[in-house]
Design an enzyme around this catalytic site. Structure first.
Site, PDB file in Angstrom:
ATOM      1  N   GLY A 149      -7.705 -68.754   8.578  1.00  0.00           N
ATOM      2  CA  GLY A 149      -7.202 -67.475   8.096  1.00  0.00           C
ATOM      3  C   GLY A 149      -6.282 -67.693   6.922  1.00  0.00           C
ATOM      4  O   GLY A 149      -6.082 -68.817   6.465  1.00  0.00           O
ATOM      5  N   GLU A 171      -8.035 -80.761   8.518  1.00  0.00           N
ATOM      6  CA  GLU A 171      -9.205 -81.093   9.310  1.00  0.00           C
ATOM      7  C   GLU A 171      -9.892 -79.806   9.733  1.00  0.00           C
ATOM      8  O   GLU A 171      -9.259 -78.774   9.906  1.00  0.00           O
ATOM      9  CB  GLU A 171      -8.804 -81.895  10.549  1.00  0.00           C
ATOM     10  N   PRO A 224       5.211 -58.228  17.717  1.00  0.00           N
ATOM     11  CA  PRO A 224       6.313 -58.725  16.875  1.00  0.00           C
ATOM     12  C   PRO A 224       6.642 -60.194  17.118  1.00  0.00           C
ATOM     13  O   PRO A 224       7.183 -60.851  16.245  1.00  0.00           O
ATOM     14  CB  PRO A 224       7.492 -57.819  17.261  1.00  0.00           C
TER      15      PRO A 224
END
Lengths: 222, 222
Positions: free
Chosen positions: A47, A116, A84
């Site tokens: 991400g 990796e 949160p």
DNA sequence: CCAAAAGTGTTATTGATACACCCATGC
DNA sequence: GCATGGGTGTATCAATAACACTTTTGG
């Protein structure tokens, strides 16, 4: 409710992409080993932060290409996680996506930052960074539900495949065995497949006909 | 890809809640008239910025209570919209939710900031602020799909209801007529309903038996 | 000829659809 | 007694589920 003293909070938005494939007739997900804190050396779902001027879909696509080099892909937004406490660095909301790619198209990643990168069988997932185990469970349940009423498995298969590859794929995704004759009947009745006319260059057994999806677009049924 | 010169961007996160109900045997959604710029005086889906320390679900719940006073409710995350151009004030990602409430529980909102608040029939939706028409269309398609394989309509109905209310609800949501006998057969076969034993205080016709859902929890079928 | 995977049909059960009349009540 | 919505059954069709043997190839 008195909201006068409560502050709004700007959040960082990240986009995480669960990249699935089938290799060796096993369902696998691509994970990266984190180089930096927090959770350095933990495996995580690939991400990254949302960039200026970029839509969520574009960010997901960028991350996917970055890690796999694949562009022809099934990509779908999954869910947004925004507890949160989920990231120790501060308020980070993650918009998760899942992608289905045929293993053959996978190319080693160009990104040098990733220390990796590795395919994990979904039967053998380690403890992941952040709340990523939860996200992965969610993705699997969505995938399982969705193969039942759509043709999205086309995203996991190469252009041409044996019928038994398709069946094995359903069995791996759904985690249960299917009857060969009933499975063929149902698949043919849906009318989404066509024979290529070609046969596999075979092993020590009767050669299998190779099939393909008539359309590599999402189709819903039921 | 060279990302060295591209900046990350902190975004504001808002949570918008599509609040549906059935009144007068019609499916309605709650909209608010915006008091402030941008889109002042346009109708919009109720929503608000994420507050410090608040999870996404909590924010959705807060907005719902703020606008309706209802707490016993079906609430589900829908989709996250994050196009860079969708809000003229800057980068705002919206996590959308949808809620189903029985009309009887609705109470006029306590929030003084809202200039106006109103139920709109889904057949009669005006042009909304931001990309809210798109979000509403998405919510409706999710709702339509989901009533087909779950019992979530319980969220739209009062505790006790006539069978014809239930049928009318499905007809409104799915936008098509259903056969009375087949509908009853299917609903009873699913085993989710039970008779309360009571009958409605009736009008000029045979009084109807009142039913209720055995469980007010989500159940999936098919 | 043996091992390995491909390929093929029938029966029983279940769920979906199409369809029309009588019932209980208020006025 | 009539208007209004409530309530009921049957026959057809389609989809699903259970189940075992023959075929083609390589070695």
């Amino acid at each position: 409710m008195d909201t006068n003293k409560v502050k709004f909070e700007k959040a960082s938005v990240t986009v995480d992409v669960l990249i699935f494939t089938v290799e060796e007739r096993d369902l696998k997900v691509l994970l990266v080993k984190r180089a930096n804190k927090p959770f350095a050396n933990s495996w995580a779902i690939p991400g990254g932060f949302l960039l200026k001027g970029e839509s969520l879909d574009e960010a997901a696509f960028r991350i996917l290409i970055d890690k796999t080099g694949v562009t022809d892909v099934y990509l779908e937004q999954l869910y947004t996680f925004g507890d949160p406490e989920r990231d120790p660095r501060g308020r980070v909301a993650t918009v998760s996506y899942f992608a289905l790619i045929p293993f053959k198209k996978f190319a080693e990643p160009s990104s040098p930052k990733v220390s990796e990168i590795k395919w994990f069988s979904i039967k053998d997932i380690p403890s992941l960074a952040f709340d990523h185990n939860k996200i992965l469970r969610y993705a699997l349940s969505r995938l399982r539900a969705k193969v039942g009423y759509s043709n999205i498995v086309y995203g996991l298969l190469p252009e041409r495949f044996r019928f038994s590859d398709l069946q094995k794929l359903y069995e791996v995704v759904l985690n249960k065995e299917l009857d060969k004759r009933n499975f063929r009947k149902r698949m043919f009745n849906l009318g989404l497949l066509e024979s290529t006319g070609e046969k596999e260059v075979s092993g020590a057994h009767r050669p299998a006909m190779l099939y393909k999806f008539k359309s590599r677009e999402v189709v819903f049924f039921d």
